[in-house]
Design a protein around this motif. Structure first.
Motif, PDB file in Angstrom:
ATOM      1  N   PRO A 193     -13.092  13.843 -57.345  1.00 22.06           N
ATOM      2  CA  PRO A 193     -12.769  14.183 -55.953  1.00 22.06           C
ATOM      3  C   PRO A 193     -12.709  12.961 -55.042  1.00 22.06           C
ATOM      4  CG  PRO A 193     -14.377  15.715 -56.821  1.00 22.06           C
ATOM      5  CD  PRO A 193     -14.248  14.627 -57.838  1.00 22.06           C
ATOM      6  N   LYS A 194     -13.647  12.018 -55.209  1.00 16.24           N
ATOM      7  CA  LYS A 194     -13.631  10.814 -54.391  1.00 16.24           C
ATOM      8  C   LYS A 194     -12.384   9.986 -54.661  1.00 16.24           C
ATOM      9  CE  LYS A 194     -18.680  10.487 -54.271  1.00 16.24           C
ATOM     10  NZ  LYS A 194     -19.855   9.667 -54.677  1.00 16.24           N
ATOM     11  N   LEU A 195     -12.036   9.905 -55.942  1.00 16.61           N
ATOM     12  CA  LEU A 195     -10.876   9.112 -56.333  1.00 16.61           C
ATOM     13  C   LEU A 195      -9.576   9.703 -55.776  1.00 16.61           C
ATOM     14  CD1 LEU A 195     -10.250   6.598 -58.006  1.00 16.61           C
ATOM     15  CD2 LEU A 195      -9.974   8.086 -60.007  1.00 16.61           C
ATOM     16  N   VAL A 196      -9.457  11.022 -55.883  1.00 18.16           N
ATOM     17  CA  VAL A 196      -8.253  11.691 -55.363  1.00 18.16           C
ATOM     18  C   VAL A 196      -8.165  11.521 -53.851  1.00 18.16           C
ATOM     19  CG1 VAL A 196      -7.155  13.935 -55.013  1.00 18.16           C
ATOM     20  CG2 VAL A 196      -8.069  13.341 -57.254  1.00 18.16           C
ATOM     21  N   LYS A 197      -9.308  11.649 -53.171  1.00 18.12           N
ATOM     22  CA  LYS A 197      -9.299  11.475 -51.714  1.00 18.12           C
ATOM     23  C   LYS A 197      -8.855  10.068 -51.327  1.00 18.12           C
ATOM     24  CE  LYS A 197     -12.216  11.676 -47.596  1.00 18.12           C
ATOM     25  NZ  LYS A 197     -13.545  12.001 -47.033  1.00 18.12           N
ATOM     26  N   ILE A 198      -9.401   9.064 -52.012  1.00 17.87           N
ATOM     27  CA  ILE A 198      -9.069   7.674 -51.682  1.00 17.87           C
ATOM     28  C   ILE A 198      -7.597   7.372 -51.951  1.00 17.87           C
ATOM     29  CG2 ILE A 198      -9.486   5.269 -52.353  1.00 17.87           C
ATOM     30  CD1 ILE A 198     -12.412   6.095 -52.894  1.00 17.87           C
ATOM     31  N   GLN A 199      -7.079   7.909 -53.065  1.00 15.86           N
ATOM     32  CA  GLN A 199      -5.723   7.557 -53.479  1.00 15.86           C
ATOM     33  C   GLN A 199      -4.646   8.451 -52.854  1.00 15.86           C
ATOM     34  OE1 GLN A 199      -4.920   4.946 -55.425  1.00 15.86           O
ATOM     35  NE2 GLN A 199      -7.052   4.322 -55.663  1.00 15.86           N
ATOM     36  N   LEU A 200      -4.931   9.773 -52.712  1.00 11.78           N
ATOM     37  CA  LEU A 200      -3.871  10.706 -52.309  1.00 11.78           C
ATOM     38  C   LEU A 200      -3.857  11.000 -50.813  1.00 11.78           C
ATOM     39  CD1 LEU A 200      -1.563  12.307 -53.598  1.00 11.78           C
ATOM     40  CD2 LEU A 200      -3.083  14.284 -53.704  1.00 11.78           C
ATOM     41  N   CYS A 201      -5.014  10.998 -50.152  1.00 19.48           N
ATOM     42  CA  CYS A 201      -5.027  11.349 -48.726  1.00 19.48           C
ATOM     43  C   CYS A 201      -4.151  10.427 -47.879  1.00 19.48           C
ATOM     44  CB  CYS A 201      -6.458  11.370 -48.202  1.00 19.48           C
ATOM     45  SG  CYS A 201      -7.329  12.909 -48.645  1.00 19.48           S
ATOM     46  N   PRO A 202      -4.177   9.103 -48.089  1.00 16.28           N
ATOM     47  CA  PRO A 202      -3.252   8.246 -47.317  1.00 16.28           C
ATOM     48  C   PRO A 202      -1.788   8.586 -47.565  1.00 16.28           C
ATOM     49  CG  PRO A 202      -4.988   6.934 -48.324  1.00 16.28           C
ATOM     50  CD  PRO A 202      -5.097   8.300 -48.916  1.00 16.28           C
ATOM     51  N   VAL A 203      -1.475   8.990 -48.801  1.00 14.83           N
ATOM     52  CA  VAL A 203      -0.092   9.377 -49.121  1.00 14.83           C
ATOM     53  C   VAL A 203       0.274  10.656 -48.377  1.00 14.83           C
ATOM     54  CG1 VAL A 203       1.484  10.045 -50.977  1.00 14.83           C
ATOM     55  CG2 VAL A 203      -0.245   8.292 -51.384  1.00 14.83           C
ATOM     56  N   LEU A 204      -0.645  11.623 -48.350  1.00 16.76           N
ATOM     57  CA  LEU A 204      -0.388  12.879 -47.646  1.00 16.76           C
ATOM     58  C   LEU A 204      -0.203  12.634 -46.154  1.00 16.76           C
ATOM     59  CD1 LEU A 204      -0.222  15.948 -47.469  1.00 16.76           C
ATOM     60  CD2 LEU A 204      -2.728  16.023 -47.456  1.00 16.76           C
ATOM     61  N   GLU A 205      -1.034  11.781 -45.570  1.00 21.78           N
ATOM     62  CA  GLU A 205      -0.910  11.465 -44.147  1.00 21.78           C
ATOM     63  C   GLU A 205       0.417  10.778 -43.843  1.00 21.78           C
ATOM     64  OE1 GLU A 205      -4.433   9.220 -43.560  1.00 21.78           O
ATOM     65  OE2 GLU A 205      -5.770  10.959 -43.688  1.00 21.78           O
ATOM     66  N   ALA A 206       0.838   9.861 -44.721  1.00 18.15           N
ATOM     67  CA  ALA A 206       2.129   9.186 -44.533  1.00 18.15           C
ATOM     68  C   ALA A 206       3.282  10.168 -44.693  1.00 18.15           C
ATOM     69  CB  ALA A 206       2.272   8.039 -45.535  1.00 18.15           C
ATOM     70  N   ALA A 207       3.157  11.111 -45.644  1.00 18.75           N
ATOM     71  CA  ALA A 207       4.193  12.121 -45.842  1.00 18.75           C
ATOM     72  C   ALA A 207       4.340  13.001 -44.609  1.00 18.75           C
ATOM     73  CB  ALA A 207       3.863  12.975 -47.071  1.00 18.75           C
ATOM     74  N   PHE A 208       3.209  13.404 -44.014  1.00 21.11           N
ATOM     75  CA  PHE A 208       3.266  14.230 -42.805  1.00 21.11           C
ATOM     76  C   PHE A 208       3.888  13.449 -41.646  1.00 21.11           C
ATOM     77  CE2 PHE A 208       1.471  15.660 -38.768  1.00 21.11           C
ATOM     78  CZ  PHE A 208       1.876  16.979 -38.774  1.00 21.11           C
ATOM     79  N   GLU A 209       3.510  12.193 -41.483  1.00 20.05           N
ATOM     80  CA  GLU A 209       4.072  11.371 -40.403  1.00 20.05           C
ATOM     81  C   GLU A 209       5.584  11.245 -40.551  1.00 20.05           C
ATOM     82  OE1 GLU A 209       1.994   7.691 -40.405  1.00 20.05           O
ATOM     83  OE2 GLU A 209       0.090   8.564 -39.725  1.00 20.05           O
ATOM     84  N   ASP A 210       6.060  11.068 -41.780  1.00 22.09           N
ATOM     85  CA  ASP A 210       7.509  10.970 -42.001  1.00 22.09           C
ATOM     86  C   ASP A 210       8.202  12.300 -41.740  1.00 22.09           C
ATOM     87  OD1 ASP A 210       7.216   8.339 -42.594  1.00 22.09           O
ATOM     88  OD2 ASP A 210       7.592   8.514 -44.741  1.00 22.09           O
ATOM     89  N   MET A 211       7.561  13.410 -42.162  1.00 24.34           N
ATOM     90  CA  MET A 211       8.135  14.727 -41.881  1.00 24.34           C
ATOM     91  C   MET A 211       8.223  14.952 -40.379  1.00 24.34           C
ATOM     92  SD  MET A 211       6.614  18.542 -42.717  1.00 24.34           S
ATOM     93  CE  MET A 211       5.677  18.583 -41.187  1.00 24.34           C
ATOM     94  N   HIS A 212       7.172  14.585 -39.670  1.00 23.72           N
ATOM     95  CA  HIS A 212       7.143  14.739 -38.212  1.00 23.72           C
ATOM     96  C   HIS A 212       8.209  13.862 -37.554  1.00 23.72           C
ATOM     97  CE1 HIS A 212       5.467  14.000 -34.097  1.00 23.72           C
ATOM     98  NE2 HIS A 212       5.301  15.300 -34.161  1.00 23.72           N
ATOM     99  N   ALA A 213       8.350  12.627 -38.023  1.00 24.21           N
ATOM    100  CA  ALA A 213       9.353  11.719 -37.462  1.00 24.21           C
ATOM    101  C   ALA A 213      10.771  12.241 -37.717  1.00 24.21           C
ATOM    102  CB  ALA A 213       9.198  10.321 -38.055  1.00 24.21           C
ATOM    103  N   ASP A 214      10.999  12.786 -38.921  1.00 23.18           N
ATOM    104  CA  ASP A 214      12.323  13.363 -39.232  1.00 23.18           C
ATOM    105  C   ASP A 214      12.641  14.521 -38.295  1.00 23.18           C
ATOM    106  OD1 ASP A 214      12.716  11.558 -41.249  1.00 23.18           O
ATOM    107  OD2 ASP A 214      12.181  12.937 -42.873  1.00 23.18           O
ATOM    108  N   LEU A 215      11.635  15.366 -38.037  1.00 20.51           N
ATOM    109  CA  LEU A 215      11.839  16.499 -37.139  1.00 20.51           C
ATOM    110  C   LEU A 215      12.176  16.018 -35.735  1.00 20.51           C
ATOM    111  CD1 LEU A 215      11.717  19.470 -36.338  1.00 20.51           C
ATOM    112  CD2 LEU A 215       9.236  19.255 -36.124  1.00 20.51           C
TER     113      LEU A 215
END
Length: 475
Positions: A193-215
């Motif tokens: 769980p710690k590893l997934v949080k460290i590695q994937l959460c920044p990717v998820l946040e960047a994905a949301f920011e890009d989705m928001h920017a596209d909108l």
């Protein structure tokens, strides 16, 4: 002279009235959770989320503090881990995302189920030992307000929970290998769980920011029609149930980029319909729609030689004029002329059951095309049924029929008369001359680019009592 009490009472009533007056934006864009799921899923793919999961450093993570920092136990664990040549994720999948209202009701919870298989290579067995790993990443979409009072959407509180973690052997082998695998799985329970949080959460946040920017970029794309462009500008977001709503400002500009008209929040009513299962909707306030119609139908002047173009109408017009003045009817020549002027922009009316476009029209009749003064000038309050529909990703408007609701005699060179005697003939002239001209201007429609930009083939539309609503067409 009013006393202090009266003044205080007046101020109190005024402040109460202002507080109760809700200001509505020119438009509202509503985004449903199905589109949020689809766009976030695509953004995660674009950000190589699967590759990042497959590159999780599992072995190094369980080697860091495998025994809680206790030296003796650490030596034992390191001895066990020495039998592992490599440990890595061999396959990873992101299952269907879930988006639902958060527990506190102020945001949307995004759940991302992960399904992975890890391979363990050890000299104790010739085959790869495979472990099935399931976990879930959660984050919340909420509205944040900065120090200046500007609200914006953010994705926050990204984490994984041990309660969602499942690790099991895909295939059981020998007792010794199974014991080694079970030990590794015990190490992975706190580490993964710690590893997934460290590695994937920044990717998820960047994905949301890009989705928001596209909108935001899609909403700002100008909608071109006639000689104007309509542009929306995001004002502030809100989350209602499982829907994200964005309040939009609006402005008209010419093709040189000069702003010709602004629309801001006002007391003009705006009813935003419930989104239900519709992917998204764009609700546009009546005064903005009215300005679009006015831009498509600017003031115009039409001149028709009636006897040449509409001989039957010319004959009937002459017959009607004869009932007013035989002398005037005799002066009508083969070049008798009708001039139609739409001096003011039309007005769209949505609050009368069926939508209508009301117009003020000036109609003049001349004996010949060389006559300088008309026989008479009529002011006509006319209206047409407005039919909104879609064709592909374009919004269309067509005017059906036209009626002369009121007729006024503005000027007459053939004596005073009741203009109502000309109601039928003037209506037929408007239907034959003005209506085709206006529908010709409306024929090209208005492009709704966001529909195809978000993967939908066609648009749909409907009217409320105070707005026009555009949605993707249901398949």
């Amino acid at each position: 002279m009013a006393g202090p009490f009266a003044f205080t009472l007046l101020c109190g009533l005024l402040s109460t009235t202002l507080a109760e007056t809700a200001l509505n934006p020119p438009a509202v864009f509503s985004l449903g959770r199905e589109v949020i799921k689809e766009r976030l899923t695509q953004e995660l793919k674009d950000h190589n989320a699967i590759d990042i999961l497959q590159q999780l450093p599992l072995l190094s993570s369980i080697r860091e503090k495998p025994a809680g920092g206790i030296p003796i136990l650490g030596n034992v664990v390191n001895s066990i881990l020495s039998y592992i040549i490599w440990l890595k994720v061999t396959s990873a999948n992101i299952l269907q995302l879930q988006v639902e209202p958060s527990d506190e009701g102020q945001g949307l919870t995004v759940k991302i189920p992960l399904d992975m298989v890890a391979g363990l290579n050890t000299p104790l067995v010739k085959t790869i030992v495979e472990m099935h790993m399931e976990t879930e990443v959660q984050a919340i979409i909420r509205v944040n307000t900065n120090e200046r009072g500007h609200a914006h959407l953010v994705l926050a509180d990204c984490s994984t929970s041990q309660g969602s973690l499942r690790i099991s052997l895909l295939h059981k082998l020998s007792f010794l290998v199974n014991s080694l695998a079970n030990t590794v799985m015990d190490f992975l329970v706190p580490a993964l769980p710690k590893l997934v949080k460290i590695q994937l959460c920044p990717v998820l946040e960047a994905a949301f920011e890009d989705m928001h920017a596209d909108l935001m970029n899609l909403l700002r794309v100008p909608i071109s029609f006639s000689s104007d462009r309509l542009e929306f500008d995001p004002l502030s977001p809100a989350i209602k149930g499982n829907v994200i709503q964005l309040k939009l400002g609006a402005k008209f500009s010419d093709f040189q980029g000069n702003v010709t008209k602004w629309f801001n929040e006002s007391a003009v009513s705006l009813t935003v319909p419930y989104l239900d299962t519709t992917p998204f909707s764009l609700t546009v306030r009546q005064d903005v729609v009215n300005a679009v119609v006015a831009s498509l139908l600017p003031p115009d002047e039409l001149v028709v030689l009636v006897d040449y173009v509409l001989p039957e109408l010319a004959r009937r017009l002459k017959s009607n004029i004869k009932t007013i003045s035989e002398k005037a009817a005799d002066q009508l020549g083969p070049t008798q002329m009708v001039k139609i002027l739409t001096q003011e922009t039309p007005e769209l009316l949505l609050d009368q059951g069926s939508p209508k476009v009301a117009q003020l029209i000036v109609l003049e009749v001349f004996a010949t095309n060389e006559a300088r003064r008309p026989f008479f000038t009529l002011g006509i309050e006319a209206s047409s049924e407005a039919q909104f529909y879609t064709k592909g990703d374009r919004l269309m408007l067509n005017l059906n029929e036209i009626s002369s609701d009121r007729i006024h005699l503005m000027n007459s060179g053939i004596g005073l008369f009741n203009p109502e005697v000309l109601e039928n003939i003037t209506t037929e002239i408007l239907i034959s001359v003005l209506l085709p001209n206006e529908n010709g201007k409306l024929r090209s429609g208005i492009p709704i680019s966001i529909v195809k930009a978000w993967g939908f083939e066609a648009a749909s539309c409907f009217l409320t009592k105070d707005a026009l609503v555009v949605t993707p067409a249901s398949s």
